[in-house]
Design a protein around this motif. Structure first.
Motif, PDB file in Angstrom:
ATOM      1  N   TYR A  21     -39.441  69.573 -13.789  1.00  0.00           N
ATOM      2  CA  TYR A  21     -39.466  69.709 -15.242  1.00  0.00           C
ATOM      3  C   TYR A  21     -38.344  68.934 -15.918  1.00  0.00           C
ATOM      4  CZ  TYR A  21     -39.160  71.672 -19.904  1.00  0.00           C
ATOM      5  OH  TYR A  21     -39.093  71.812 -21.270  1.00  0.00           O
ATOM      6  N   PHE A  22     -37.130  68.982 -15.360  1.00  0.00           N
ATOM      7  CA  PHE A  22     -35.965  68.479 -16.089  1.00  0.00           C
ATOM      8  C   PHE A  22     -35.742  66.980 -15.907  1.00  0.00           C
ATOM      9  CE2 PHE A  22     -35.051  73.024 -15.792  1.00  0.00           C
ATOM     10  CZ  PHE A  22     -34.763  73.302 -17.119  1.00  0.00           C
ATOM     11  N   GLY A  23     -36.375  66.392 -14.888  1.00  0.00           N
ATOM     12  CA  GLY A  23     -36.174  64.963 -14.696  1.00  0.00           C
ATOM     13  C   GLY A  23     -34.704  64.628 -14.557  1.00  0.00           C
ATOM     14  N   ASP A  24     -34.236  63.610 -15.284  1.00  0.00           N
ATOM     15  CA  ASP A  24     -32.834  63.215 -15.198  1.00  0.00           C
ATOM     16  C   ASP A  24     -32.014  63.731 -16.382  1.00  0.00           C
ATOM     17  OD1 ASP A  24     -33.776  61.660 -17.258  1.00  0.00           O
ATOM     18  OD2 ASP A  24     -33.224  59.733 -16.348  1.00  0.00           O
ATOM     19  N   THR A  25     -32.512  64.779 -17.041  1.00  0.00           N
ATOM     20  CA  THR A  25     -31.818  65.325 -18.213  1.00  0.00           C
ATOM     21  C   THR A  25     -30.369  65.680 -17.901  1.00  0.00           C
ATOM     22  OG1 THR A  25     -33.895  66.224 -19.064  1.00  0.00           O
ATOM     23  CG2 THR A  25     -31.859  67.152 -19.964  1.00  0.00           C
ATOM     24  N   TYR A  26     -30.144  66.259 -16.719  1.00  0.00           N
ATOM     25  CA  TYR A  26     -28.801  66.721 -16.364  1.00  0.00           C
ATOM     26  C   TYR A  26     -28.162  65.875 -15.259  1.00  0.00           C
ATOM     27  CZ  TYR A  26     -30.191  70.788 -19.076  1.00  0.00           C
ATOM     28  OH  TYR A  26     -30.598  71.611 -20.089  1.00  0.00           O
ATOM     29  N   GLY A  27     -28.745  64.769 -14.906  1.00  0.00           N
ATOM     30  CA  GLY A  27     -28.189  63.905 -13.883  1.00  0.00           C
ATOM     31  C   GLY A  27     -29.242  63.501 -12.874  1.00  0.00           C
ATOM     32  N   SER A  28     -28.801  62.794 -11.839  1.00  0.00           N
ATOM     33  CA  SER A  28     -29.740  62.266 -10.864  1.00  0.00           C
ATOM     34  C   SER A  28     -29.055  62.148  -9.505  1.00  0.00           C
ATOM     35  CB  SER A  28     -30.274  60.909 -11.330  1.00  0.00           C
ATOM     36  OG  SER A  28     -31.288  60.436 -10.470  1.00  0.00           O
ATOM     37  N   LEU A  30     -25.915  73.582 -13.598  1.00  0.00           N
ATOM     38  CA  LEU A  30     -27.124  74.298 -14.007  1.00  0.00           C
ATOM     39  C   LEU A  30     -28.170  74.289 -12.881  1.00  0.00           C
ATOM     40  CD1 LEU A  30     -27.529  72.862 -17.612  1.00  0.00           C
ATOM     41  CD2 LEU A  30     -26.839  75.199 -17.040  1.00  0.00           C
ATOM     42  N   HIS A  31     -28.865  75.416 -12.717  1.00  0.00           N
ATOM     43  CA  HIS A  31     -29.976  75.529 -11.771  1.00  0.00           C
ATOM     44  C   HIS A  31     -31.219  76.023 -12.503  1.00  0.00           C
ATOM     45  CE1 HIS A  31     -28.421  75.413  -7.421  1.00  0.00           C
ATOM     46  NE2 HIS A  31     -27.486  74.854  -8.177  1.00  0.00           N
ATOM     47  N   TYR A  32     -32.370  75.764 -11.912  1.00  0.00           N
ATOM     48  CA  TYR A  32     -33.620  76.309 -12.412  1.00  0.00           C
ATOM     49  C   TYR A  32     -34.350  77.015 -11.267  1.00  0.00           C
ATOM     50  CZ  TYR A  32     -35.825  72.094 -10.379  1.00  0.00           C
ATOM     51  OH  TYR A  32     -36.244  71.094  -9.534  1.00  0.00           O
ATOM     52  N   ILE A  33     -35.301  77.880 -11.613  1.00  0.00           N
ATOM     53  CA  ILE A  33     -35.996  78.722 -10.644  1.00  0.00           C
ATOM     54  C   ILE A  33     -37.296  78.060 -10.212  1.00  0.00           C
ATOM     55  CG2 ILE A  33     -37.115  80.973 -10.301  1.00  0.00           C
ATOM     56  CD1 ILE A  33     -35.157  82.062 -12.448  1.00  0.00           C
ATOM     57  N   ILE A  34     -37.616  78.206  -8.925  1.00  0.00           N
ATOM     58  CA  ILE A  34     -38.882  77.703  -8.380  1.00  0.00           C
ATOM     59  C   ILE A  34     -39.593  78.861  -7.668  1.00  0.00           C
ATOM     60  CG2 ILE A  34     -40.007  76.031  -6.868  1.00  0.00           C
ATOM     61  CD1 ILE A  34     -37.490  74.311  -7.100  1.00  0.00           C
ATOM     62  N   LEU A  35     -40.885  78.987  -7.922  1.00  0.00           N
ATOM     63  CA  LEU A  35     -41.746  79.962  -7.249  1.00  0.00           C
ATOM     64  C   LEU A  35     -42.896  79.194  -6.602  1.00  0.00           C
ATOM     65  CD1 LEU A  35     -42.115  82.495 -10.225  1.00  0.00           C
ATOM     66  CD2 LEU A  35     -40.373  82.558  -8.437  1.00  0.00           C
ATOM     67  N   ASN A  36     -43.127  79.407  -5.308  1.00  0.00           N
ATOM     68  CA  ASN A  36     -44.231  78.674  -4.673  1.00  0.00           C
ATOM     69  C   ASN A  36     -44.645  79.325  -3.357  1.00  0.00           C
ATOM     70  OD1 ASN A  36     -41.615  77.376  -3.541  1.00  0.00           O
ATOM     71  ND2 ASN A  36     -43.214  76.607  -2.146  1.00  0.00           N
ATOM     72  N   ILE A  37     -45.820  78.973  -2.894  1.00  0.00           N
ATOM     73  CA  ILE A  37     -46.257  79.216  -1.516  1.00  0.00           C
ATOM     74  C   ILE A  37     -46.574  77.863  -0.903  1.00  0.00           C
ATOM     75  CG2 ILE A  37     -47.908  80.305   0.044  1.00  0.00           C
ATOM     76  CD1 ILE A  37     -48.579  82.311  -2.099  1.00  0.00           C
ATOM     77  N   THR A  94     -33.806  78.330  -6.110  1.00  0.00           N
ATOM     78  CA  THR A  94     -33.314  77.522  -7.221  1.00  0.00           C
ATOM     79  C   THR A  94     -32.868  76.158  -6.704  1.00  0.00           C
ATOM     80  OG1 THR A  94     -30.936  78.057  -7.149  1.00  0.00           O
ATOM     81  CG2 THR A  94     -32.384  79.647  -8.245  1.00  0.00           C
ATOM     82  N   LEU A  95     -32.920  75.187  -7.591  1.00  0.00           N
ATOM     83  CA  LEU A  95     -32.369  73.854  -7.344  1.00  0.00           C
ATOM     84  C   LEU A  95     -31.477  73.462  -8.518  1.00  0.00           C
ATOM     85  CD1 LEU A  95     -35.341  71.704  -5.983  1.00  0.00           C
ATOM     86  CD2 LEU A  95     -33.254  72.313  -4.744  1.00  0.00           C
ATOM     87  N   GLY A  96     -30.445  72.668  -8.223  1.00  0.00           N
ATOM     88  CA  GLY A  96     -29.641  72.124  -9.302  1.00  0.00           C
ATOM     89  C   GLY A  96     -30.484  71.279 -10.232  1.00  0.00           C
ATOM     90  N   ALA A  97     -30.335  71.499 -11.522  1.00  0.00           N
ATOM     91  CA  ALA A  97     -31.155  70.783 -12.508  1.00  0.00           C
ATOM     92  C   ALA A  97     -30.806  69.300 -12.575  1.00  0.00           C
ATOM     93  CB  ALA A  97     -30.992  71.418 -13.883  1.00  0.00           C
ATOM     94  N   SER A 136     -39.138  76.957 -13.586  1.00  0.00           N
ATOM     95  CA  SER A 136     -38.781  77.562 -14.871  1.00  0.00           C
ATOM     96  C   SER A 136     -38.323  76.461 -15.822  1.00  0.00           C
ATOM     97  CB  SER A 136     -37.671  78.596 -14.700  1.00  0.00           C
ATOM     98  OG  SER A 136     -36.448  77.983 -14.330  1.00  0.00           O
ATOM     99  N   LYS A 137     -38.685  76.594 -17.084  1.00  0.00           N
ATOM    100  CA  LYS A 137     -38.217  75.664 -18.114  1.00  0.00           C
ATOM    101  C   LYS A 137     -36.896  76.161 -18.711  1.00  0.00           C
ATOM    102  CE  LYS A 137     -42.718  73.757 -19.383  1.00  0.00           C
ATOM    103  NZ  LYS A 137     -43.677  73.486 -20.469  1.00  0.00           N
ATOM    104  N   PHE A 138     -36.186  76.896 -17.896  1.00  0.00           N
ATOM    105  CA  PHE A 138     -34.897  77.461 -18.287  1.00  0.00           C
ATOM    106  C   PHE A 138     -33.901  77.155 -17.183  1.00  0.00           C
ATOM    107  CE2 PHE A 138     -31.861  81.021 -17.986  1.00  0.00           C
ATOM    108  CZ  PHE A 138     -31.297  80.970 -19.253  1.00  0.00           C
ATOM    109  N   ALA A 139     -32.784  76.582 -17.543  1.00  0.00           N
ATOM    110  CA  ALA A 139     -31.724  76.292 -16.579  1.00  0.00           C
ATOM    111  C   ALA A 139     -30.484  77.096 -16.959  1.00  0.00           C
ATOM    112  CB  ALA A 139     -31.405  74.801 -16.552  1.00  0.00           C
TER     113      ALA A 139
END
Length: 516
Positions: free
Chosen positions: A299-306, A393-400, A288-291, A261-264
Motif C-alpha cells: 500500500y505505502f510504496g516508497d512513501t516512507y522510504g525504500s 512506522l510499521h503496517y499490519i498484514i493479514l494473510n494465508i 507487520t512490516l516497516g512501511a 492496513s492503510k494505517f502505519a
C-alpha cells in the motif's frame, strides 16, 4: 461481548498485575474461581451471545455468605490507583447487591470491600473506588495501598439469595496496566458486510518476486476477489481456495488474500482476535512490516522510504506452520545495524483449539521492548535497541499462504480453509489512567457523580479545552472553553470510569471521574 472487568487502572509500565489471572479467559476454561458456602461456579455460554463463554455464580440461598474467590499471582497492587470495573448479569428482575472483597494485604490492612446495587435486567457495568474502601472490623473508610493476594465476590451478601448470575472475561487488547489504552485505529467488522473496508485495507495482489511469484516457495496467488476475503456476521474471513488462477502469465493452483492496513504506526499495542485454519498445508500469518520497505504492490510504496527487506524490520505476531496446528510462532526478522547481516530471533508457544476457538494475538512494541503475547500472556520478548530497525512506522498484514517453507506439503484433498478475524485494534501508549503530577491543581466535584459535575482549576489560567475519554481511549466529548470553572452534564454517560483532560495555555491536567 460482555466482559467482567475486574480491571485495575494501574500505572505500572510493563508490569503485569495478575499474570496468571488477568485477563479472565473463560473461553479456554481458565481462571476458575473456587466456590464456597454452597455456591457453585462453572462456565457456560452467554445467553445473550452464544459465541461467548461466561463464568456462572449459582447461589443456593442456604447461606448468608455464598461466594467465589481467586488467588492472585502476583498479588493485586493498589499503590497507583484504586478503581475496579466489572460487568455483571442478572435477569431476576430485582436489585442485587454484589460485594467485591480483597484479602491478604501486605501493608497491614484488613480485608477491604465495597458493595454496589445492580438491577436484575441484563448486563450492567459497575465502577468501585477502593480509595474509599470499607475494612472488615473497622468503622469509616480507608484509602488502601500495597498488595492484596485474593479477590472474593459475593452476590447477595448477608442475604439468603438464590439464583444464577454471570460474570465474563477481561477484554484481551485492553491491558490498561501497560497504559496502552488510547485506541487509534481498528476494524471491528461489525457494521458492514462484503468486501473489507477499502478505507482501511489494501489487497496486495502483485507477486513480490519479479511480478509473478511470492517468497518462501509459496504456492498461491493473492487476489482481491470477494471469494478470498470478505466480511460477514461480524468477522473478516480470509479464505484459501484450491483453484487454478493465472496472474501475469503464471498459473498457480491456489488462491488466497493478503491484506495491508492503510494505517502505519510507530510503537503501540496490536490486538487481533482470530480463529486459524485447521488444514495441513496452510500458513496463516498476522504480522507487520516497516512501511519503508517499498515492497512491490504494497500500500505505502516508497512513501516512507525504500530500504527493502529485511532492513525495514518484520514482526511476526502469529504464524502457524502447515503440519503442527498446536503451536504458533513469534519472530523478528531484521538487519543488524552493526554488522549489516540478516538476523532473526523468535520462539513458539503451545496453543489448543486454534481453529474452533477465538484467541487474541498481540504485539506490545515500545522504544525499549518488543513483546508478543497469546491471550495476553507474553511468550516472546526482545529488548529494542538501536542495532535493530524497530524505530520506524510499521503496517499490519493479514494473510494465508499455501505450502512453502512454513506451509509444507499441501494434501491432495485440500479444497479450502478460512482464517476468521473478529477484530483488529491498534492502541497507542498514553497517560490516560495516569492522574498526572498536576492532579492536585484541578478539582472535580461531586466525584462520583450521576448527572452534573464541576471542573475547577486552582490556577490563574482559564480552561481552554476539555475532553472526556473512556478507558479504551475513545473521546466521548470535547469542547473549547475560556473559563476557570466548567459545569458538565454527564447524565447520558453509562456508569463507569472516565478521564477528564483539561488544558490551559501552558498546562494539561488529567483526572479520573466515576459516573454513578
Amino acid at each position: 461481548m460482555k466482559y467482567l472487568r475486574l480491571l485495575f487502572i494501574l500505572n505500572c509500565f510493563l508490569n503485569y498485575l495478575w499474570s496468571q489471572d488477568l485477563p479472565l479467559d473463560f473461553e479456554n476454561n481458565q481462571d476458575l474461581f473456587t466456590a464456597f458456602g454452597n455456591c457453585e461456579f462453572y462456565i457456560q455460554q452467554d445467553p445473550t451471545n452464544n459465541s461467548n463463554m461466561v463464568g456462572v455464580i449459582q447461589n443456593s440461598g442456604s447461606n448468608l455468605y455464598e461466594g467465589i474467590y481467586l488467588d492472585l499471582t502476583p498479588a493485586a497492587n493498589f499503590d497507583s490507583s484504586n478503581i475496579i470495573q466489572f460487568d455483571f448479569f442478572s435477569d431476576n428482575g430485582q436489585n442485587n447487591t454484589i460485594q467485591v472483597k480483597f484479602e491478604g494485604s501486605d501493608s497491614g490492612f484488613g480485608d477491604a470491600f465495597l458493595e454496589a446495587t445492580i438491577p436484575g435486567n441484563g448486563w450492567s457495568n459497575v465502577a468501585l473506588d477502593f480509595s474509599q474502601s470499607n475494612i472488615i472490623g473497622e468503622s469509616g473508610t480507608e484509602n488502601i495501598n500495597g498488595n492484596f493476594s485474593r479477590i472474593a465476590i459475593f452476590v447477595g451478601p448477608n442475604q439468603l439469595l438464590s439464583g444464577t448470575f454471570l460474570i465474563d472475561n477481561v477484554e484481551g487488547g485492553e491491558n490498561l496496566s501497560l497504559n496502552f489504552n488510547n485506541l487509534v485505529w481498528s476494524d471491528e467488522f461489525d457494521d458492514y458486510s462484503g468486501e473489507p473496508d477499502p478505507t482501511k485495507w489494501h489487497h496486495q495482489i502483485v507477486p513480490i518476486i519479479n511480478g509473478n511469484s511470492w517468497a518462501n516457495g509459496e504456492e498461491q496467488h493473492y487476489t482481491d476477489n470477494i471469494s478470498n476475503s470478505y466480511v460477514s456476521n461480524g468477522s473478516l474471513k480470509i479464505k484459501a481456495v484450491k483453484e487454478n488462477y493465472n496472474y501475469n502469465g503464471v498459473t498457480k493452483s491456489y488462491t488466497s488474500a493478503r491484506l495491508n492496513s492503510k494505517f502505519a504506526f510507530k510503537y503501540g499495542r496490536v490486538d487481533v482476535r482470530a480463529k486459524l485454519p485447521s488444514s495441513a498445508g496452510t500458513w496463516p500469518a498476522i504480522w507487520t512490516l516497516g512501511a519503508n520497505i517499498n515492497e512491490i504492490g504494497n500500500y505505502f510504496g516508497d512513501t516512507y522510504g525504500s530500504v527493502g527487506w529485511p532492513n525495514c524490520g518484520e514482526i511476526d505476531i502469529m504464524e502457524q506452520n502447515g503440519w503442527n496446528k498446536n503451536i504458533t510462532y513469534a519472530y523478528l526478522h531484521y538487519t543488524n545495524a552493526n554488522t549489516n547481516i540478516y538476523e532473526n530471533m523468535g520462539t513458539t508457544t503451545p496453543i489448543t483449539d486454534s481453529s474452533e476457538t477465538y484467541h487474541i494475538y498481540s504485539l506490545i512494541w515500545t522504544e525499549d521492548v518488543i513483546q508478543v503475547l497469546l491471550d495476553d500472556n507474553v511468550f516472546f520478548e526482545r529488548e529494542n535497541t538501536n542495532i535493530i530497525p524497530y524505530d520506524n512506522l510499521h503496517y499490519i498484514i493479514l494473510n494465508i499462504a499455501m505450502g512453502g517453507n512454513l506451509g509444507g506439503v499441501i494434501p491432495s484433498d485440500f479444497s479450502q480453509d478460512v482464517m476468521e478475524i473478529d477484530y483488529v485494534r491498534v492502541y497507542e501508549q498514553s497517560n490516560l489512567g495516569l492522574e498526572n503530577s498536576l492532579v492536585d491543581e484541578i478539582r472535580i466535584y461531586p466525584n462520583p457523580s450521576s448527572n452534573i459535575c464541576y471542573i475547577e482549576l486552582n490556577d490563574l489560567e482559564p480552561i481552554k479545552y476539555l475532553s472526556i475519554t473512556d478507558t479504551k481511549g475513545k473521546t466521548l466529548l470535547s469542547k473549547v472553553f475560556n473559563f476557570h470553572e466548567v459545569q458538565l452534564d454527564i447524565s447520558l454517560l453509562k456508569s463507569g470510569l472516565y478521564f477528564i483532560r483539561t488544558e490551559t495555555p501552558t498546562k494539561t491536567f488529567i483526572k479520573r471521574l466515576i459516573k454513578k
